[in-house]
Write a protein that holds these residues in place. Structure first.
Motif, mmCIF file in Angstrom:
data_model
loop_
_atom_site.group_PDB
_atom_site.id
_atom_site.type_symbol
_atom_site.label_atom_id
_atom_site.label_comp_id
_atom_site.label_asym_id
_atom_site.label_seq_id
_atom_site.Cartn_x
_atom_site.Cartn_y
_atom_site.Cartn_z
ATOM 1 N N THR A 146 0.725 -1.216 -0.021
ATOM 2 C CA THR A 146 0.186 -0.092 -0.170
ATOM 3 C C THR A 146 0.574 1.593 0.084
ATOM 4 N N PRO A 147 1.844 1.228 0.975
ATOM 5 C CA PRO A 147 2.712 2.514 0.820
ATOM 6 C C PRO A 147 3.353 3.283 -1.108
ATOM 7 N N ARG A 148 4.201 1.844 -0.968
ATOM 8 C CA ARG A 148 4.716 1.848 -2.612
ATOM 9 C C ARG A 148 3.203 3.168 -3.803
ATOM 10 N N LEU A 149 1.861 1.989 -3.793
ATOM 11 C CA LEU A 149 1.236 2.486 -4.142
ATOM 12 C C LEU A 149 0.700 3.657 -3.927
ATOM 13 N N LEU A 150 0.365 4.014 -2.505
ATOM 14 C CA LEU A 150 -0.402 5.848 -2.171
ATOM 15 C C LEU A 150 0.675 6.953 -2.708
ATOM 16 N N GLN A 151 2.583 6.071 -2.827
ATOM 17 C CA GLN A 151 2.858 6.900 -2.752
ATOM 18 C C GLN A 151 2.940 7.832 -4.522
ATOM 19 N N LYS A 152 2.147 6.362 -5.223
ATOM 20 C CA LYS A 152 1.994 7.219 -6.679
ATOM 21 C C LYS A 152 1.005 7.696 -6.742
ATOM 22 N N VAL A 153 0.058 7.579 -5.889
ATOM 23 C CA VAL A 153 -0.961 8.243 -6.497
ATOM 24 C C VAL A 153 -1.045 9.345 -6.038
ATOM 25 N N ILE A 154 0.677 10.278 -5.113
ATOM 26 C CA ILE A 154 0.644 11.298 -4.386
ATOM 27 C C ILE A 154 1.507 12.680 -5.719
ATOM 28 N N SER A 155 2.133 11.277 -6.526
ATOM 29 C CA SER A 155 3.070 12.000 -8.011
ATOM 30 C C SER A 155 1.756 12.300 -8.952
ATOM 31 N N ILE A 156 0.896 11.492 -8.843
ATOM 32 C CA ILE A 156 -0.117 12.142 -9.982
ATOM 33 C C ILE A 156 -0.888 13.465 -8.821
ATOM 34 N N LEU A 157 -0.654 13.868 -7.608
ATOM 35 C CA LEU A 157 -2.074 14.411 -7.320
ATOM 36 C C LEU A 157 -0.557 15.869 -7.777
ATOM 37 N N THR A 158 0.413 15.219 -7.058
ATOM 38 C CA THR A 158 1.183 16.594 -6.896
ATOM 39 C C THR A 158 1.781 17.613 -8.638
ATOM 40 N N THR A 159 1.637 16.393 -9.920
ATOM 41 C CA THR A 159 2.160 17.037 -11.125
ATOM 42 C C THR A 159 0.103 17.785 -12.172
ATOM 43 N N ALA A 160 -0.384 17.139 -11.283
ATOM 44 C CA ALA A 160 -1.872 17.715 -11.608
ATOM 45 C C ALA A 160 -2.128 19.020 -11.975
ATOM 46 N N GLU A 161 -2.485 19.864 -12.858
ATOM 47 C CA GLU A 161 -2.987 21.033 -12.786
ATOM 48 C C GLU A 161 -4.440 21.141 -13.468
ATOM 49 N N ILE A 178 -2.507 15.339 0.150
ATOM 50 C CA ILE A 178 -1.552 14.253 0.078
ATOM 51 C C ILE A 178 -0.914 14.856 0.999
ATOM 52 N N ALA A 179 -1.090 15.733 2.188
ATOM 53 C CA ALA A 179 -1.332 14.844 3.575
ATOM 54 C C ALA A 179 -1.774 14.104 4.238
ATOM 55 N N ARG A 180 -2.999 14.204 4.315
ATOM 56 C CA ARG A 180 -3.876 12.613 4.660
ATOM 57 C C ARG A 180 -2.873 11.479 4.372
ATOM 58 N N ILE A 181 -2.480 11.287 2.551
ATOM 59 C CA ILE A 181 -2.463 10.010 1.970
ATOM 60 C C ILE A 181 -0.934 9.888 2.974
ATOM 61 N N GLN A 182 -0.046 11.208 3.252
ATOM 62 C CA GLN A 182 1.034 10.496 3.832
ATOM 63 C C GLN A 182 1.044 10.332 4.473
ATOM 64 N N LYS A 183 0.008 10.731 6.010
ATOM 65 C CA LYS A 183 -0.062 10.494 7.509
ATOM 66 C C LYS A 183 -0.333 8.864 7.038
ATOM 67 N N ALA A 184 -1.221 8.578 6.476
ATOM 68 C CA ALA A 184 -1.878 6.985 6.299
ATOM 69 C C ALA A 184 -0.092 6.379 6.187
ATOM 70 N N ILE A 185 0.196 6.733 5.009
ATOM 71 C CA ILE A 185 1.742 6.138 4.427
ATOM 72 C C ILE A 185 2.409 5.922 5.595
ATOM 73 N N THR A 186 2.906 6.988 6.214
ATOM 74 C CA THR A 186 3.579 6.961 8.144
ATOM 75 C C THR A 186 3.132 6.181 8.611
ATOM 76 N N PHE A 187 1.297 5.841 9.081
ATOM 77 C CA PHE A 187 1.003 5.230 10.425
ATOM 78 C C PHE A 187 1.387 3.323 9.258
ATOM 79 N N ILE A 188 1.074 3.583 8.044
ATOM 80 C CA ILE A 188 1.352 1.660 8.153
ATOM 81 C C ILE A 188 2.468 1.756 7.856
ATOM 82 N N GLY A 189 3.459 2.272 7.676
ATOM 83 C CA GLY A 189 4.865 2.260 8.181
ATOM 84 C C GLY A 189 5.243 1.766 9.145
#
Length: 504
Positions: free
Chosen positions: A423-438, A493-504
């Protein structure tokens, strides 16, 4: 109907208006409006000992909130006023005297102690004491005393009541719009008191006189008055007046079906039985439909179906439709069981009909009480996404608090199901898509993330479940991409990052 339809709702101001009373008012209102008639409010306050301060104002406010206001009554005076019985009391004595003069009533001088002694004597013999034809000539009244003796007692200031003289051996044929034909043997009726020793009329006399003077064409009231029907019909006859038509409504029963729904049942069982909240002088608070968040249209629709049905499958009726469809002939004789869940069903249906803007305004007021500021534009969109699952405005908060507050923890059951080693790897990819989305619209985000999931041949649930959990904290809420779009890039992004940290 050749005579103009005039009906009245005549409550006693002895406390808040129970929904049984509200339904009586509603049926009177619907009947009047259907036939182009008048709906009157009369306050029956002859029993001053039971008068409760604020009850009359409550009754009026309840009718106005439900959008079934009266045409004539207190504050809307017309030719038949005044509309409080206490303000009419000087007129009743002459009607009682007229009945005595015509031989239909008589003066009775028995004291309450003497009557109690008669009752106890009868009970001891296994009988019931009834003051009527079979014993009235053995008791202390003007049927026994001469006119001179009677007058002397009155002049001496002896207490007396005026009693109706029930006919001895007659079969009375009665008709009720709901219950059809009935017959009563007059020999079983007691000689009811019409005028009390304190100078006030009883309900029976005041009611008949007022209905006559107010030109009431139809008396639509609760079935608890059915035992009084024979007396009331006899009183009309004694006065040589035309009687109105009568309709006695069925009782509203407890949800279990056992017994009449009482004023205390609601708070015991967790639902309101009053239209508006009521505070007693002792500080007790009884809940009301208005304060509990119900829409008046939903309450009216629910009440209309408590004892009546249109004979079709249709259940949702506007007030106008109810007026056009309502028919006393379709009111049931049997008691109607109150169903709190059905009431919520009506409320849900009506909430869905409210447009997003006024609903968002009501939601905004609720958020302000929680010290949460929200943009109106976003709030209208959030409301439109949440309302399908909501029954009350308060449910919008239950369903969508995550729009305004990041989740502080994650639902344990959902964590086991959604958060996996990859899950962390997949959510990290979602973050990268959101970051570049205009373009941060829900449509664009959905398109890009779904395209990536498809191209990588990943199961949708492996991304969408943890993504929802990261944003919401549990497995609920509207479309995930709508949520991301409304939360905005940084917060999502902040919420997804928090979830990644939680899983880790």
């Amino acid at each position: 109907m050749s005579q103009k339809v005039r009906v009245r709702f005549a409550p006693s101001p002895t406390g808040p208006l129970h929904i049984g009373g509200v339904r009586t008012a509603l049926y009177n209102y619907l009947f009047a409006k259907k036939h182009g008639g008048d709906f009157l409010l009369r306050i029956e306050d002859t029993d001053q000992n039971r008068y409760v301060e604020g009850a009359e104002a409550y009754i009026i406010e309840a009718l106005n909130w439900l959008n079934i206001p009266y045409d004539e009554g207190p504050g809307k005076e017309k030719d038949c006023g005044p509309y409080r019985q206490s303000e009419r009391k000087s007129s009743y004595k002459k009607y009682a005297d007229a009945l005595v003069a015509s031989g239909n009533a008589y003066y009775a001088f028995d004291t309450s102690e003497e009557l109690e002694a008669h009752r106890k004597d009868h009970e001891a013999k296994g009988k019931t004491f009834i003051y009527n034809w079979h014993n009235r000539l053995k008791l202390k009244n003007s049927l026994v005393f001469s006119a001179a003796e009677t007058q002397q007692k009155i002049d001496n200031g002896e207490d007396y009541v005026i009693r109706f003289k029930s006919p001895e051996n007659e079969t009375l044929y009665l008709r009720d719009i709901i219950r059809g034909k009935m017959q009563v043997e007059t020999s079983i009726l007691d000689d009811k008191v019409l005028f009390k020793s304190d100078g006030m009329p009883t309900y029976h006399l005041a009611n008949i006189v007022d209905d006559h003077l107010m030109e009431i064409s139809h008396v639509i009231r609760g079935e608890e008055w059915l035992p009084s029907l024979a007396l009331h019909v006899l009183l009309y006859r004694a006065f040589d007046w035309d009687a109105p038509q009568f309709a006695h409504l069925p009782l509203i029963l407890k949800p279990t079906g056992n017994g009449k729904l009482s004023k205390r049942d609601g708070d015991k069982m967790g639902f309101p039985v009053f239209p508006l909240q009521w505070k007693t002088t002792d500080g007790d608070i009884f809940s009301g439909y208005r304060e509990d968040g119900y829409l008046p249209e939903a309450v009216v629709n629910m009440l209309a179906f408590l004892g009546w049905n249109p004979g079709t499958e249709q259940e949702i009726f506007s007030l106008e439709e109810l007026v056009n469809t309502f028919d006393l002939e379709r009111v049931h004789k049997a008691g109607a069981k109150f169903d709190p869940e059905k009431t919520k069903w009506f409320q849900h249906q009506y909430l869905q009909k409210v447009t997003d803007e006024p609903l968002a305004t009501a939601f905004k007021e609720l958020l302000q009480k929680k010290n949460i500021a929200a943009e109106t534009k976003n709030l209208v969109k959030i409301t439109s996404l949440l309302k399908e699952r909501a029954t009350f405005v308060g449910d919008l908060w239950e369903q969508g608090s995550f729009f305004f507050e990041a989740p502080s923890n994650f639902d344990a059951k959902a964590v086991d199901k959604a958060f996996k080693p990859e899950t962390p790897r997949l959510l990290q990819k979602v973050i990268s898509i959101l970051t570049t989305a205009e373009d941060f619209s829900a449509e664009n985000l959905s398109e890009h993330i779904k395209a990536w999931i498809t191209s990588e041949n990943i199961g949708f649930g492996k991304v969408m479940m943890p993504l929802r959990l990261a944003l919401v904290g549990e497995m609920k809420g509207p479309d995930v991409f709508e949520i991301i779009s409304l939360l905005g890039k940084d917060e999502s992004i902040a919420r997804i990052q928090k979830a990644i940290t939680f899983i880790g």
